[in-house]
Design a protein around this motif. Structure first.
Motif, PDB file in Angstrom:
ATOM      1  N   TYR A  97      59.670 -25.705  12.851  1.00 33.01           N
ATOM      2  CA  TYR A  97      58.815 -24.845  12.032  1.00 33.01           C
ATOM      3  C   TYR A  97      59.643 -24.122  10.966  1.00 33.01           C
ATOM      4  O   TYR A  97      59.289 -24.115   9.789  1.00 33.01           O
ATOM      5  CB  TYR A  97      58.080 -23.836  12.918  1.00 33.01           C
TER       6      TYR A  97
ATOM      7  N   GLN B  98      59.366 -24.588   6.908  1.00 32.81           N
ATOM      8  CA  GLN B  98      59.062 -23.455   6.040  1.00 32.81           C
ATOM      9  C   GLN B  98      60.182 -23.225   5.020  1.00 32.81           C
ATOM     10  O   GLN B  98      59.925 -22.871   3.873  1.00 32.81           O
ATOM     11  CB  GLN B  98      58.820 -22.186   6.866  1.00 32.81           C
TER      12      GLN B  98
ATOM     13  N   SER C  24      42.850 -23.964   7.291  1.00 30.43           N
ATOM     14  CA  SER C  24      44.138 -24.575   6.962  1.00 30.43           C
ATOM     15  C   SER C  24      44.507 -24.190   5.537  1.00 30.43           C
ATOM     16  O   SER C  24      43.645 -24.084   4.671  1.00 30.43           O
ATOM     17  CB  SER C  24      44.066 -26.091   7.098  1.00 30.43           C
ATOM     18  N   CYS C  25      45.775 -23.941   5.310  1.00 30.73           N
ATOM     19  CA  CYS C  25      46.289 -23.566   3.989  1.00 30.73           C
ATOM     20  C   CYS C  25      47.225 -24.674   3.514  1.00 30.73           C
ATOM     21  O   CYS C  25      48.138 -25.073   4.244  1.00 30.73           O
ATOM     22  CB  CYS C  25      47.059 -22.257   4.057  1.00 30.73           C
TER      23      CYS C  25
ATOM     24  N   LEU D  48      50.812 -25.383   4.898  1.00 32.70           N
ATOM     25  CA  LEU D  48      51.447 -24.097   5.199  1.00 32.70           C
ATOM     26  C   LEU D  48      51.123 -23.643   6.616  1.00 32.70           C
ATOM     27  O   LEU D  48      52.000 -23.197   7.348  1.00 32.70           O
ATOM     28  CB  LEU D  48      50.989 -23.027   4.215  1.00 32.70           C
ATOM     29  N   ALA D  49      49.849 -23.744   6.999  1.00 27.24           N
ATOM     30  CA  ALA D  49      49.483 -23.248   8.318  1.00 27.24           C
ATOM     31  C   ALA D  49      48.055 -23.642   8.673  1.00 27.24           C
ATOM     32  O   ALA D  49      47.255 -23.963   7.801  1.00 27.24           O
ATOM     33  CB  ALA D  49      49.604 -21.734   8.365  1.00 27.24           C
TER      34      ALA D  49
ATOM     35  N   ASP E 141      45.220 -21.705  11.119  1.00 25.43           N
ATOM     36  CA  ASP E 141      45.003 -20.442  11.829  1.00 25.43           C
ATOM     37  C   ASP E 141      43.551 -20.289  12.223  1.00 25.43           C
ATOM     38  O   ASP E 141      42.666 -20.846  11.579  1.00 25.43           O
ATOM     39  CB  ASP E 141      45.328 -19.269  10.891  1.00 25.43           C
TER      40      ASP E 141
ATOM     41  N   LYS F 242      49.154 -14.288   3.253  1.00 28.68           N
ATOM     42  CA  LYS F 242      49.957 -14.003   4.451  1.00 28.68           C
ATOM     43  C   LYS F 242      50.928 -15.150   4.722  1.00 28.68           C
ATOM     44  O   LYS F 242      52.117 -14.924   4.993  1.00 28.68           O
ATOM     45  CB  LYS F 242      49.041 -13.792   5.655  1.00 28.68           C
ATOM     46  N   HIS F 243      50.458 -16.380   4.611  1.00 31.16           N
ATOM     47  CA  HIS F 243      51.312 -17.529   4.898  1.00 31.16           C
ATOM     48  C   HIS F 243      52.369 -17.744   3.817  1.00 31.16           C
ATOM     49  O   HIS F 243      53.497 -18.129   4.125  1.00 31.16           O
ATOM     50  CB  HIS F 243      50.470 -18.777   5.107  1.00 31.16           C
TER      51      HIS F 243
ATOM     52  N   ASN G 100      55.002 -15.136   4.500  1.00 32.08           N
ATOM     53  CA  ASN G 100      55.765 -15.524   5.682  1.00 32.08           C
ATOM     54  C   ASN G 100      56.800 -16.601   5.334  1.00 32.08           C
ATOM     55  O   ASN G 100      57.941 -16.530   5.765  1.00 32.08           O
ATOM     56  CB  ASN G 100      54.816 -16.020   6.773  1.00 32.08           C
ATOM     57  N   THR G 101      56.386 -17.579   4.541  1.00 38.56           N
ATOM     58  CA  THR G 101      57.300 -18.654   4.133  1.00 38.56           C
ATOM     59  C   THR G 101      58.457 -18.090   3.312  1.00 38.56           C
ATOM     60  O   THR G 101      59.622 -18.444   3.537  1.00 38.56           O
ATOM     61  CB  THR G 101      56.537 -19.717   3.323  1.00 38.56           C
TER      62      THR G 101
END
Length: 104
Positions: free
Chosen positions: A14, A18, A47-48, A75-76, A78, A94-95, A98-99
């Motif tokens: 992960y 990222q 999903s992003c 990206l993610a 959730d 947010k994602h 985070n990245t």
């Protein structure tokens, strides 16, 4: 493999993924962020994705080819509270943060 080893391998993969996406962020001249959501048994999922032109890793050329077809990066995925646009935008931001934080 033990469950502990599996969880560590997944975490390492992960973080590596990222980091690659964040590195491609820095090289990209333009990018498109998108999200899609659905629900399954009353639980909302989103999903992003990001689309950007990246280096051609197969050829070994690490320069971004501006005429190349954009690549899609996940990206993610959730679970979310609802399917509203505001929730979607907040999830994408947010994602992305985070990245970037993992990369820095």
């Amino acid at each position: 493999m033990s469950p502990r080893t599996v969880s560590r391998v997944m975490l390492e993969a992960y973080i590596a993924g990222q980091t690659q996406i964040a590195s491609e962020f820095r090289q990209a001249q333009a990018l498109t962020l998108s999200a899609d959501s659905t629900s399954n048994r009353g639980v909302n999922f989103e999903s992003c994705h990001i689309a950007m032109r990246t280096a051609d890793y197969k050829s070994g050329n690490l320069n971004v080819n501006t005429s190349a077809t954009p690549k899609i990066r996940l990206l993610a995925v959730d679970s979310t509270v609802d399917h509203s646009a505001e929730t979607s935008v907040n999830g994408i931001l947010k994602h992305v943060r985070n990245t970037i934080n993992i990369f820095n």
